[in-house]
Design a protein around this motif. Structure first.
Motif, PDB file in Angstrom:
ATOM      1  N   SER A 153      24.181  52.836  27.314  1.00 19.86           N
ATOM      2  CA  SER A 153      24.955  51.653  27.948  1.00 19.86           C
ATOM      3  C   SER A 153      23.931  50.976  29.081  1.00 19.86           C
ATOM      4  N   GLY A 154      22.857  51.761  29.639  1.00 21.45           N
ATOM      5  CA  GLY A 154      22.018  51.193  30.362  1.00 21.45           C
ATOM      6  C   GLY A 154      21.155  50.238  29.863  1.00 21.45           C
ATOM      7  N   MET A 155      20.729  50.720  28.564  1.00 19.05           N
ATOM      8  CA  MET A 155      19.818  49.507  27.763  1.00 19.05           C
ATOM      9  C   MET A 155      20.551  48.268  27.585  1.00 19.05           C
ATOM     10  N   GLN A 156      21.876  48.520  27.164  1.00 17.84           N
ATOM     11  CA  GLN A 156      22.521  47.295  26.732  1.00 17.84           C
ATOM     12  C   GLN A 156      22.869  46.296  28.100  1.00 17.84           C
ATOM     13  N   MET A 157      23.301  46.975  29.294  1.00 21.73           N
ATOM     14  CA  MET A 157      23.405  46.345  30.345  1.00 21.73           C
ATOM     15  C   MET A 157      22.185  45.603  30.668  1.00 21.73           C
ATOM     16  N   ARG A 158      21.037  46.297  30.706  1.00 19.84           N
ATOM     17  CA  ARG A 158      19.440  45.596  31.068  1.00 19.84           C
ATOM     18  C   ARG A 158      19.320  44.407  30.133  1.00 19.84           C
ATOM     19  N   LEU A 159      19.854  44.517  28.842  1.00 21.82           N
ATOM     20  CA  LEU A 159      19.423  43.390  27.912  1.00 21.82           C
ATOM     21  C   LEU A 159      20.269  42.243  28.299  1.00 21.82           C
ATOM     22  N   GLY A 160      21.693  42.459  28.436  1.00 22.41           N
ATOM     23  CA  GLY A 160      22.647  41.566  28.693  1.00 22.41           C
ATOM     24  C   GLY A 160      22.442  40.623  30.305  1.00 22.41           C
ATOM     25  N   PHE A 161      21.818  41.419  31.282  1.00 27.58           N
ATOM     26  CA  PHE A 161      21.467  40.897  32.422  1.00 27.58           C
ATOM     27  C   PHE A 161      20.380  39.969  32.194  1.00 27.58           C
ATOM     28  N   SER A 162      19.282  40.484  31.520  1.00 23.39           N
ATOM     29  CA  SER A 162      18.188  39.641  31.369  1.00 23.39           C
ATOM     30  C   SER A 162      18.323  38.440  30.632  1.00 23.39           C
ATOM     31  N   VAL A 163      19.295  38.434  29.596  1.00 20.31           N
ATOM     32  CA  VAL A 163      19.575  37.143  29.095  1.00 20.31           C
ATOM     33  C   VAL A 163      20.487  36.108  29.971  1.00 20.31           C
ATOM     34  N   ALA A 164      21.146  36.892  30.831  1.00 17.37           N
ATOM     35  CA  ALA A 164      22.124  36.021  31.553  1.00 17.37           C
ATOM     36  C   ALA A 164      21.101  35.560  32.620  1.00 17.37           C
ATOM     37  N   VAL A 180      25.445  51.455  35.752  1.00 12.85           N
ATOM     38  CA  VAL A 180      24.777  52.151  34.617  1.00 12.85           C
ATOM     39  C   VAL A 180      23.328  52.029  34.722  1.00 12.85           C
ATOM     40  N   GLY A 181      22.738  51.291  35.817  1.00 19.90           N
ATOM     41  CA  GLY A 181      21.222  50.951  35.640  1.00 19.90           C
ATOM     42  C   GLY A 181      20.588  52.104  36.655  1.00 19.90           C
ATOM     43  N   ASP A 182      19.391  52.208  36.204  1.00 18.85           N
ATOM     44  CA  ASP A 182      18.547  53.306  36.999  1.00 18.85           C
ATOM     45  C   ASP A 182      18.187  52.514  38.297  1.00 18.85           C
ATOM     46  N   GLN A 183      17.621  53.340  39.136  1.00 20.05           N
ATOM     47  CA  GLN A 183      17.064  52.699  40.705  1.00 20.05           C
ATOM     48  C   GLN A 183      15.953  51.571  40.487  1.00 20.05           C
ATOM     49  N   LYS A 184      15.271  51.543  39.656  1.00 20.85           N
ATOM     50  CA  LYS A 184      14.090  50.804  39.476  1.00 20.85           C
ATOM     51  C   LYS A 184      14.838  49.482  39.122  1.00 20.85           C
ATOM     52  N   PHE A 185      15.510  49.370  37.990  1.00 22.69           N
ATOM     53  CA  PHE A 185      16.255  48.325  37.430  1.00 22.69           C
ATOM     54  C   PHE A 185      16.879  47.565  38.517  1.00 22.69           C
ATOM     55  N   GLN A 186      17.836  48.545  39.136  1.00 16.69           N
ATOM     56  CA  GLN A 186      18.844  48.003  40.362  1.00 16.69           C
ATOM     57  C   GLN A 186      17.715  47.111  41.171  1.00 16.69           C
ATOM     58  N   GLN A 187      16.662  47.718  41.667  1.00 12.04           N
ATOM     59  CA  GLN A 187      15.631  46.868  42.656  1.00 12.04           C
ATOM     60  C   GLN A 187      15.321  45.841  42.122  1.00 12.04           C
ATOM     61  N   LYS A 188      14.718  45.770  40.740  1.00 14.13           N
ATOM     62  CA  LYS A 188      14.441  44.261  40.202  1.00 14.13           C
ATOM     63  C   LYS A 188      15.700  43.332  40.086  1.00 14.13           C
ATOM     64  N   SER A 189      16.829  43.879  39.819  1.00 14.07           N
ATOM     65  CA  SER A 189      17.884  42.930  39.543  1.00 14.07           C
ATOM     66  C   SER A 189      18.358  42.372  41.246  1.00 14.07           C
TER      67      SER A 189
END
Length: 250
Positions: A153-164, A180-189
């Motif tokens: 689910s985290g990988m799907q979220m990262r893909l959807g967020f990146s496309v958006a 569902v995102g890890d802390q590293k990706f949260q900070q990037k987002s």
């Protein structure tokens, strides 16, 4: 600041009984059994909700489960229609409203990126040209040819967020994206969202994580089960909601 979203007296009523009546099998069974028409069972998750979102604002939507937070985002996105009231948006709208929404499990990450980008209004060639950047931001360079059903689910979220983010929307709608995102990706987002704010974009965010809301939001909307809507400064409204939830859990 220019207004990006105007929500005016939105009410949404779902008829649960009517939804069950749509089943042909159920209709035939009830006819053969001689059952009478079941009374309507109505739920009203949203009642007379009004607020506005200006460009450069991040507005957090909070409330207990069942008060219509996700329903409200889907109405703003144009996925479902309100029973009454009106929504006016100005500019391109992109939404990450459910993990996997708009994706197909049998398609690869690359194919789903193109599909989701098309749903958000991007030409296929523009998404194709941006695939390397999408994969890099989502940290999925090694998984873009893997079927989505193999993704977490985290990988799907990262893909959807990146496309958006590639769509470069004027209005971004996010529903529990960071749960569902890890802390590293949260900070990037967070950094990307803060950049959107500086670029005068509008963001509407639903999350149960008050730390996320307090960091990102400058305005909040509290939807209560009583049907009352409280709109105001994020710190004040979020503190009110936090106190309410602590009292309700006692």
């Amino acid at each position: 600041m220019e207004t990006a979203i105007t929500v005016e007296r939105i009410t949404k009523v779902f008829n649960l009984t009517a939804d069950r009546r749509r089943s042909l099998k159920g209709t035939v069974i009830r006819f053969l059994k001689g059952e009478k028409k079941a009374p309507d069972v109505l739920i009203k998750p949203l009642n007379n909700v009004s607020f506005s979102v200006k460009r450069g604002e991040v507005v957090g939507i909070v409330g207990e489960n069942g008060v219509g937070k996700s329903t409200l985002l889907k109405i703003i996105a144009g996925i479902i229609k309100p029973t009454s009231g009106s929504i006016v948006t100005h500019g391109r709208v992109a939404g990450l409203l459910e993990i996997g929404l708009g994706f197909h499990p049998d398609l690869t990450g690359r194919e789903n990126a193109i599909l989701y980008g098309s749903i958000l209004g991007l030409p296929k060639n523009q998404v194709s040209d941006s695939l390397d950047k999408i994969a890099e931001f989502a940290e999925l360079e090694s998984f873009m040819e893997v079927p989505l059903k193999k993704y977490s689910s985290g990988m799907q979220m990262r893909l959807g967020f990146s496309v958006a983010m590639t769509v470069d929307p004027d209005i971004l709608l996010l529903d529990e994206v960071f749960s569902v995102g890890d802390q590293k990706f949260q900070q990037k987002s967070f950094s990307r969202l803060e950049g959107m704010i500086r670029d005068n974009k509008a963001v509407v965010l639903v999350s149960h994580d008050l730390n996320v809301m307090q960091r990102l939001c400058n305005k909040a909307v509290f939807l209560s089960k009583s049907g009352k809507t409280i709109v105001g400064n994020a710190d004040e409204v979020l503190n009110m909601y936090d106190s309410y939830m602590k009292t309700a859990s006692v």
